[in-house]
Scaffold this motif. Structure first.
Motif, PDB file in Angstrom:
ATOM      1  N   MET A 197       0.914  -1.250  -0.119  1.00 56.96           N
ATOM      2  CA  MET A 197       0.049   0.059  -0.061  1.00 56.96           C
ATOM      3  C   MET A 197       0.782   1.208  -0.146  1.00 56.96           C
ATOM      4  SD  MET A 197      -2.957  -1.097  -0.543  1.00 56.96           S
ATOM      5  CE  MET A 197      -3.445   0.507  -0.745  1.00 56.96           C
TER       6      MET A 197
ATOM      7  N   LEU B  97      -3.669  -4.089  12.412  1.00 57.78           N
ATOM      8  CA  LEU B  97      -2.759  -3.521  11.480  1.00 57.78           C
ATOM      9  C   LEU B  97      -1.452  -4.077  11.497  1.00 57.78           C
ATOM     10  CD1 LEU B  97      -1.019  -0.610  13.257  1.00 57.78           C
ATOM     11  CD2 LEU B  97      -2.797  -1.776  14.565  1.00 57.78           C
ATOM     12  N   GLN B  98      -0.748  -4.116  10.343  1.00 56.14           N
ATOM     13  CA  GLN B  98       0.576  -4.705  10.246  1.00 56.14           C
ATOM     14  C   GLN B  98       1.575  -3.682   9.655  1.00 56.14           C
ATOM     15  OE1 GLN B  98       0.505  -8.365   8.029  1.00 56.14           O
ATOM     16  NE2 GLN B  98      -1.108  -9.185   9.319  1.00 56.14           N
ATOM     17  N   CYS B  99       1.677  -3.127   8.529  1.00 57.38           N
ATOM     18  CA  CYS B  99       2.648  -2.298   8.117  1.00 57.38           C
ATOM     19  C   CYS B  99       2.198  -0.834   8.505  1.00 57.38           C
ATOM     20  CB  CYS B  99       2.938  -2.335   6.604  1.00 57.38           C
ATOM     21  SG  CYS B  99       1.550  -1.385   5.543  1.00 57.38           S
ATOM     22  N   GLY B 100       0.970  -0.878   8.905  1.00 54.43           N
ATOM     23  CA  GLY B 100       0.306   0.493   9.267  1.00 54.43           C
ATOM     24  C   GLY B 100       0.354   1.453   8.151  1.00 54.43           C
ATOM     25  N   PHE B 101       0.305   1.252   6.974  1.00 50.81           N
ATOM     26  CA  PHE B 101       0.171   2.370   5.944  1.00 50.81           C
ATOM     27  C   PHE B 101      -1.462   2.626   5.743  1.00 50.81           C
ATOM     28  CE2 PHE B 101       0.332   4.406   1.948  1.00 50.81           C
ATOM     29  CZ  PHE B 101       1.444   5.250   2.098  1.00 50.81           C
ATOM     30  N   CYS B 102      -2.148   1.618   5.665  1.00 49.06           N
ATOM     31  CA  CYS B 102      -3.520   1.749   5.510  1.00 49.06           C
ATOM     32  C   CYS B 102      -4.360   2.169   6.768  1.00 49.06           C
ATOM     33  CB  CYS B 102      -4.347   0.456   4.984  1.00 49.06           C
ATOM     34  SG  CYS B 102      -4.399  -0.865   6.356  1.00 49.06           S
ATOM     35  N   THR B 103      -3.524   2.161   7.876  1.00 46.53           N
ATOM     36  CA  THR B 103      -4.230   2.303   9.266  1.00 46.53           C
ATOM     37  C   THR B 103      -4.859   3.582   9.539  1.00 46.53           C
ATOM     38  OG1 THR B 103      -2.766   0.617  10.078  1.00 46.53           O
ATOM     39  CG2 THR B 103      -4.045   1.708  11.661  1.00 46.53           C
ATOM     40  N   CYS B 134      -6.542  -2.666   2.403  1.00 42.67           N
ATOM     41  CA  CYS B 134      -5.327  -3.089   3.149  1.00 42.67           C
ATOM     42  C   CYS B 134      -4.659  -4.424   2.622  1.00 42.67           C
ATOM     43  CB  CYS B 134      -5.874  -3.662   4.611  1.00 42.67           C
ATOM     44  SG  CYS B 134      -4.539  -4.247   5.541  1.00 42.67           S
ATOM     45  N   ARG B 135      -3.418  -4.158   2.329  1.00 40.12           N
ATOM     46  CA  ARG B 135      -2.832  -5.268   1.710  1.00 40.12           C
ATOM     47  C   ARG B 135      -2.171  -6.570   2.590  1.00 40.12           C
ATOM     48  NH1 ARG B 135      -3.145  -8.410  -3.013  1.00 40.12           N
ATOM     49  NH2 ARG B 135      -1.678  -7.962  -4.610  1.00 40.12           N
ATOM     50  N   CYS B 136      -2.072  -6.006   3.907  1.00 43.85           N
ATOM     51  CA  CYS B 136      -1.508  -6.672   4.862  1.00 43.85           C
ATOM     52  C   CYS B 136      -2.401  -7.964   5.549  1.00 43.85           C
ATOM     53  CB  CYS B 136      -0.625  -5.981   5.816  1.00 43.85           C
ATOM     54  SG  CYS B 136       0.500  -4.744   5.020  1.00 43.85           S
ATOM     55  N   THR B 137      -3.248  -7.219   6.042  1.00 35.42           N
ATOM     56  CA  THR B 137      -3.925  -7.918   7.071  1.00 35.42           C
ATOM     57  C   THR B 137      -5.120  -9.098   6.693  1.00 35.42           C
ATOM     58  OG1 THR B 137      -5.858  -6.477   7.340  1.00 35.42           O
ATOM     59  CG2 THR B 137      -4.143  -5.956   8.818  1.00 35.42           C
TER      60      THR B 137
END
Ligand code: FES
Ligand code: FES
Lengths: 787, 153
Positions: A197, B97-103, B134-137
Motif C-alpha cells: 500500500m 494493523l501490520q505495516c500501518g500504512f492503510c491504518t 489493506c494489503r497486509c491483514t
C-alpha cells in the motif's frame, strides 16, 4: 510461560506510532532545501530513442536540472543470481541502465528525470520534453518471444535468458511410460502486481563536507541496496554511503530489489547540490514495481494402480519481463523446481525451465516466490489425478505423504527436509473445516440452486533463506546469513541492532520477546533497531520468511555471548569460579549459594570497571554475531477451502477458509495468525481476483485499482487458522517462518474447491483468476459439451 | 495563489495553496501532518481518509480550497492526548494493523461508521470498508477491531 516471552500474544509495541499517525515512512521525510524528481517514462513497450530535446523543459518554471541516459552513464542494475543453462553455459544477462540508453523495453522504462522546486513543476516540465521514438514491435507472449523475430535485447537470441533443468529426464520419462496412470495438465500461474500500500519512494542527498551520500528508501533490505548500488551501479564506497529504510508500508518482495529511482536520486544529488525526493504515484507502481509469478507449465504425474506417485515431469516457461530484476532468475529455478516433491514421496522428478524476456515490467519474487507456483501445480495435478482415479482427496494425499518418521528426508530435487508432520496438519484442518458436515452444507446449497465445493491443498515450502554455502554453489552472488548486535546499556536496558527489516511483520515485538525470554528483561527495557546502515553493522534483510529463522538466530547467538561475558563479570565480582555462575530469570547466581547479581548490576559493572583484571576482562557489554543457517526451514500444512458457486452468474463465494500450518515454534501466536491471514488474502486474491493483463502492444491494461482487482473486505470471509508444531531441527529456536505460507498453500485449495463444485457438470479445470466470467463460461462450455 | 483557512484537529490553520492543491497535500505538506497517507491516484484505496465536518472523506478527492472553512480531523487529532481513542485501542488490541500504512484511513473510516452504527454486523463492516484497501491483514482482524472499537465508543 512468561507474559512477555516466547509463546505470548504480546500486543505490538510498534502499534502506538502507527495508530496515532506518527509512523515515519519515506515520503513523510522532508529535508532542508529538498528538490523533487519526476521521472519521464516510456509510453511505448518497445522503441528506439532517436533524440531527446529537453530545452523547453529546462526553461520551465522551477526546474533545477534534467538528466537523460546520455548524462547518466553508470553501471547496470545488477542481477544477484547467475543461473547456468543445461549445457553449462551462463545465462544471458543483458544490461539494465537506470536511465534508458537509446532504447526503451517496457512501458514505464525510465527516459529522463526532471528535478524541480516542486513536484508539480517537475511534472509540468516533463510534459515539455520532446522524445523522438521509433516504435518497434513489442513481444509480450512468452511463446511468441521464444520464436524469435522481435528481440527485447539485440544480443539475446530467441529472447531466452536461460534453459535450465533439474533431474534426470530419461529416468522420469521411463517411469511415466511404464505407469498405470498419467495425469497431465497445462497450468498458467497468473501474473500479479504486488501492490504494497505504500508506493515506493526515495530521497537522495550528498554532504559535500563529509563526502557522504544518504539514501532514504522504501526497502526490505537497506544493506543489500548499499552493496548493489554502491559497488555495481554508482561506485560509491560503502563507508561513504548510508541507506535508511525507515517505516516501510508493506513489501511482499517488491521492495527487495534495487530500483533505478534509488540510483537516480543518489547519483543526481551532488550534481544539483540539494536533496532530491521521488515518490511513485500508484500508476507508476503498477508499471515499475517488479511483478510476480507469470509461469506457463505443462505437468505430468505418473501413478501406480493404488494411487502412489511414481514420477513428476514439469516443463515451465517463466517470464522475466524486459530486464533481470535483482533476484528474478532464482525464482523459477531454485525457489521453484527444488520444491516439486511437495509433501510427497514421488521418487523421480524432472523440471525443465525456460526463462524468457518480454517487453513487460520485470518480474521477480512476490510473496512465496517460486513456491506458490510449485505448490499450485502439484496440488492441481494431484487433485485431478484423484478425480480421474476415483480416490478421495485426503486419501491420495495420505497415501503419498512423506511419513512423520522419515525425517530428515532427502527429496529427489536437492532439498533435505528436516522435520514435518503432514498427517497432523491434514487431520486438524479437516476437523476445523468440519469436512464431515460438508455433505449437508452441499445439499443445503443445492436446495438454493447453488453449487458447493471443497478443495484441499497440502504443501511444504522452503524458507529461512538460506545456507550461504548451498546458495553459493547454485549461483547466488551473495551469502544469505544475518547479523545481530546486542548492546547492553550501562543501566541494563538493551538495544538490539538487527539486519532484518520490519515492514509489517512486527519484529519490534517478536524480537523483543526473544530478548525478554533470554535475558529476563521487561519489554520496555528492550529496543529493536533496524533499517539504517549507519546503525546496524550489516544485514541481508527480510524476505523469504527468514527474519526469525535467520535474524532471530543471530540475535540468540549474540545474546548467548552477552550471557557468557556477563558470567565472567559476575564471577569476578562475586569472587567465584566462572563455571559456578548460573543465569536464570535475569539473575547471575553462584551455584548453591545466595550470592547473586542482577542483569542490571552486571551491566553497570561492565561500564564502571573499577577493579577489572584488564588482562582477562574487557570493559563494556556489547556483542555481535553472524548466523548462517545449516539448511532451509520447511514450514508446511494443509489449507481447505469451501466455496459456493452461483451457476447463473459464475460468482464464487469463499465460504470457509481453514488453514492448519506447521511453522515451527510460535513466538507470538497473535502475530503468526495475522501473517497467515494476510497470506491467505493474497492467495485467494490470486485465485479469484487478481491478474495482470497486457495487450499485444505491451500496454498494461490493469494499471490502476479500477482495473486490477485488489481483494477488499467484502471479497473475503473470516479465516480459521491454527498451528501444529514440529520444531525446526537445525536452529536453536525451532522456528521455521510464517510470512509466506498463506500465499503458498491457499490458491490451489480455492481452485480445487471450484473444480469440485463444478465437477458434477463435467468441468475439470479453471484458470486463475477464476472470475465470474470464466466460471460462467466454464459452466456453459460444460453444459454445451454434455448436450 | 488562493489562501485557505480551516480548523484542523481543533486548531485554526491557514495557508497559501495552488488552486490544484488537494486537501491531502495541504494536510501533509503545508501542515506537516504526515499520518494521512496517499496510496493511490484514483481515489480507491482510502489511505487518505480524514473527517471533514464530522464525515469521513477521501482527502485526495477534495481540493484544499473546497475544505475552506471546514472542520477537519486527521488521525493525529483522534487520540485524547496520550490516551488512544477506543477505535485506535481496538485496532491495537486485535492486531488490526501490520505495516500501518492503510491504518490511519481505516481507523478514520471506522470511526465514522461507528458514529452512526454502534453495533455494526460483520457484513456491514465489510461493506463499509469497500473504499479502504489493506494489503497486509486480510481484513479479518480489522473487522474484529472495528466491532470492538464501535462497542467501546
Ligand atoms: S489516496 Fe487512495 S483514496 Fe485517497
Ligand atoms: S496494514 Fe499494511 S496495508 Fe493495511
Amino acid at each position: 510461560m512468561s507474559e512477555t516471552g516466547i509463546g505470548a500474544s504480546v500486543k505490538r509495541l510498534e502499534d502506538y506510532r502507527f495508530l496515532t499517525g506518527r509512523g515515519t515512512y519515506t515520503d513523510d521525510i522532508n529535508q532542508p532545501g529538498q528538490t523533487h524528481a519526476y521521472i519521464l517514462r516510456s509510453p511505448h513497450a518497445h522503441a528506439t530513442i532517436n533524440s531527446i530535446d529537453t530545452s523547453a523543459a529546462a526553461a520551465a518554471p522551477g526546474v533545477v536540472a534534467i538528466f537523460t541516459g546520455a548524462d547518466m552513464e553508470v553501471g547496470s542494475l545488477p542481477c544477484g543470481w547467475q543461473i547456468h543453462n543445461k549445457d553449462g553455459s551462463p545465462m544471458a544477462e543483458p544490461g539494465h541502465p537506470p536511465l534508458a540508453q537509446g532504447k526503451v523495453r517496457h512501458v514505464g522504462d525510465q527516459v529522463a528525470v526532471v528535478i524541480a522546486e516542486t513536484l508539480a513543476q517537475a511534472r509540468s516540465a516533463a510534459e515539455l520534453i520532446e522524445v523522438d521514438y521509433s516504435e518497434l514491435p513489442a513481444v509480450v507472449d512468452m511463446n511468441k518471444a521464444l520464436a524469435g523475430g522481435t528481440l527485447v535485447h539485440d544480443d539475446v537470441a530467441d529472447n531466452l535468458c536461460y534453459d535450465w533443468e533439474l533431474g534426470d529426464e530419461g529416468e522420469v520419462d521411463k517411469a511415466i511410460a511404464g505407469a498405470h496412470h498419467v495425469t497431465e495438465i497445462d497450468i498458467v500461474n497468473n501474473r500479479l502486481i504486488p501492490n504494497a500500500m505504500e508506493p515506493r519512494a526515495a530521497i537522495g542527498s550528498f554532504d559535500r563536507a563529509t563526502g557522504e551520500y544518504t539514501l532514504y528508501t522504501t526497502s526490505q533490505n537497506p544493506h543489500v541496496i548499499r552493496l548493489l548500488m554502491g559497488a555495481f551501479v554508482l561506485q560509491i564506497p560503502e563507508h561513504k554511503l548510508r541507506i535508511v529504510a525507515p517505516d516501510v508500508g508493506g513489501g511482499f518482495g517488491s521492495k527487495i530489489y534495487h530500483y533505478a529511482e534509488e540510483a537516480i536520486v543518489t547519483w543526481a544529488a551532488p550534481k544539483v547540490g540539494r536533496p532530491i525526493k521521488w515518490t511513485a504515484d500508484r500508476s507508476e507502481s503498477f508499471i515499475t514495481d517488479a511483478h510476480g509469478r507469470d509461469h506457463i507449465t505443462n505437468v505430468k504425474l505418473a501413478l501406480d494402480e493404488s494411487g502412489k506417485f511414481l514420477a513428476l515431469k514439469v516443463n515451465t516457461k517463466a517470464n522475466m519481463g524486459a530486464y533481470l530484476s535483482t533476484f528474478a532468475t532464482c525464482v523459477p529455478t531454485y525457489l521453484y523446481a527444488t520444491l516439486l516433491a511437495g509433501v510427497y514421496t514421488t521418487p523421480v522428478i524432472y523440471a525443465g525451465v525456460k526463462a524468457i524476456f518480454t517487453n513487460t515490467t520485470p518480474v521477480d519474487a512476490y510473496r512465496g516466490a517460486g513456491r506458490p507456483e510449485a505448490s499450485y501445480l502439484i496440488e492441481r495435478v494431484v487433485d485431478r489425478a484423484a478425480r480421474e482415479m476415483g480416490i478421495p482427496q485426503d486419501e491420495i494425499r495420505r497415501k503419498n505423504f512423506i511419513p512423520r518418521d522419515a525425517f530428515p528426508y532427502q527429496t529427489p530435487v536437492a532439498l533435505e527436509y528436516d522435520s514435518g508432520d503432514y498427517e497432523a496438519t491434514l487431520n486438524s484442518a479437516m476437523k476445523n473445516a468440519d469436512v464431515d458436515g460438508f455433505a449437508a452444507r452441499k445439499a443445503a446449497s443445492e436446495a438454493k440452486g447453488k453449487l458447493r465445493g471443497l478443495g484441499y491443498s497440502t504443501y511444504v515450502e522452503a524458507c529461512g533463506i538460506a545456507p550461504s554455502a548451498v546458495v553459493g554453489s547454485l549461483g547466488a552472488r551473495a551469502g544469505l546469513f544475518e547479523s545481530a548486535n546486542v548492546r547492553v546499556n550501562p543501566t541494563g536496558s538493551v538495544t538490539i541492532f538487527t539486519g532484518s527489516h520490519s515492514h509489517g511483520q512486527g519484529h519490534e515485538t517478536t524480537f523483543a520477546q526473544l530478548v525478554s525470554e533470554t535475558l529476563g528483561l521487561p519489554l520496555d527495557q528492550v529496543e529493536i533497531s533496524h533499517g539504517d546502515t549507519n546503525k546496524v553493522a550489516f544485514g541481508m534483510g527480510t524476505y523469504g520468511s527468514r527474519s526469525l529463522a535467520v535474524g532471530g538466530e543471530a540475535m540468540m547467538k549474540a545474546m548467548n555471548k552477552i550471557i557468557d561475558k556477563s558470567k565472567k563479570i559476575a564471577a569476578h565480582v562475586l569472587e567465584a569460579a566462572e563455571a559456578d555462575i548460573e543465569f536464570k530469570d535475569g539473575k547471575f547466581t553462584v551455584a548453591g549459594t545466595d550470592k547473586e547479581m542482577t542483569f542490571g548490576e552486571v551491566a553497570l559493572t561492565a561500564y564502571v570497571p573499577h577493579n577489572f583484571p584488564h588482562d582477562t576482562l574487557e570493559p563494556g557489554l556489547e556483542e555481535q554475531a553472524f548466523y548462517d543457517p545449516m539448511n532451509f526451514t520447511y514450514p508446511g500444512g494443509c489449507h481447505i477451502v469451501e466455496v459456493e458457486v452461483d451457476p447463473d452468474t459464475g460468482v464464487v463465494k469463499v465460504d470457509r477458509v481453514t488453514a492448519s500450518d506447521d511453522v515451527g515454534r510460535v513466538i507470538n501466536p497473535m502475530i503468526v495468525a495475522g501473517q497467515t491471514h494476510g497470506g491467505l488474502a493474497q492467495g485467494i486474491g490470486q485465485a479469484l481476483l487478481e491478474g495482470c493483463i497486457y495487450d499485444d502492444n505491451g500496454q498494461l491494461l490493469t494499471g490502476s485499482y479500477m482495473d486490477y482487482t485488489m481483494p477488499r473486505a467484502d471479497d473475503l470471509p473470516n479465516f480459521s487458522t491454527s498451528n501444529e508444531v514440529t520444531l525446526c531441527a537445525h536452529n536453536s529456536l525451532g522456528v521455521k517462518g510464517v510470512g509466506e505460507t498463506g500465499a503458498i498453500g491457499s490458491p490451489p485449495a480455492v481452485i480445487n474447491a471450484i473444480v469440485d463444485a463444478l465437477s458434477g457438470l463435467g468441468v475439470t479445470d479453471i484458470s486463475m483468476p477464476a472470475t465470474p466470467q470464466k466460471v460462467w463460461q466454464a459452466i456453459q462450455g460444460a453444459k454445451a459439451a454434455a448436450e | 495563489m488562493p489562501t485557505v483557512s480551516m480548523t484542523v484537529n481543533g486548531k485554526s490553520v491557514s495557508g497559501e495553496v495552488e488552486a490544484r492543491t488537494l486537501l491531502v497535500q495541504f494536510i501533509r505538506e503545508n501542515l506537516g501532518l504526515t499520518g494521512t497517507h496517499v496510496g493511490c491516484d484514483t481515489s480507491q484505496c482510502g489511505a487518505c481518509v480524514v473527517h471533514v465536518d464530522g464525515k469521513s472523506m477521501k482527502s485526495c478527492s477534495l481540493l484544499a480550497v473546497q475544505a475552506d472553512g471546514a472542520e477537519v480531523t486527521t488521525i493525529e487529532g483522534l487520540a485524547n492526548g496520550e490516551e488512544l481513542h477506543p477505535m485506535q485501542e481496538a485496532f491495537r488490541n486485535n492486531h488490526g494493523l501490520q505495516c500501518g500504512f492503510c491504518t490511519p484511513g481505516m481507523v478514520m473510516s471506522a470511526v465514522d461508521l461507528a458514529n452512526n452504527n454502534k453495533n455494526p454486523s460483520e457484513e456491514e463492516i465489510r461493506e463499509w470498508l469497500e473504499g479502504n484497501i489493506c494489503r497486509c491483514t486480510g481484513y479479518h482482524n480489522i473487522v474484529k477491531s472495528i466491532k470492538e472499537g464501535a462497542a467501546n465508543m
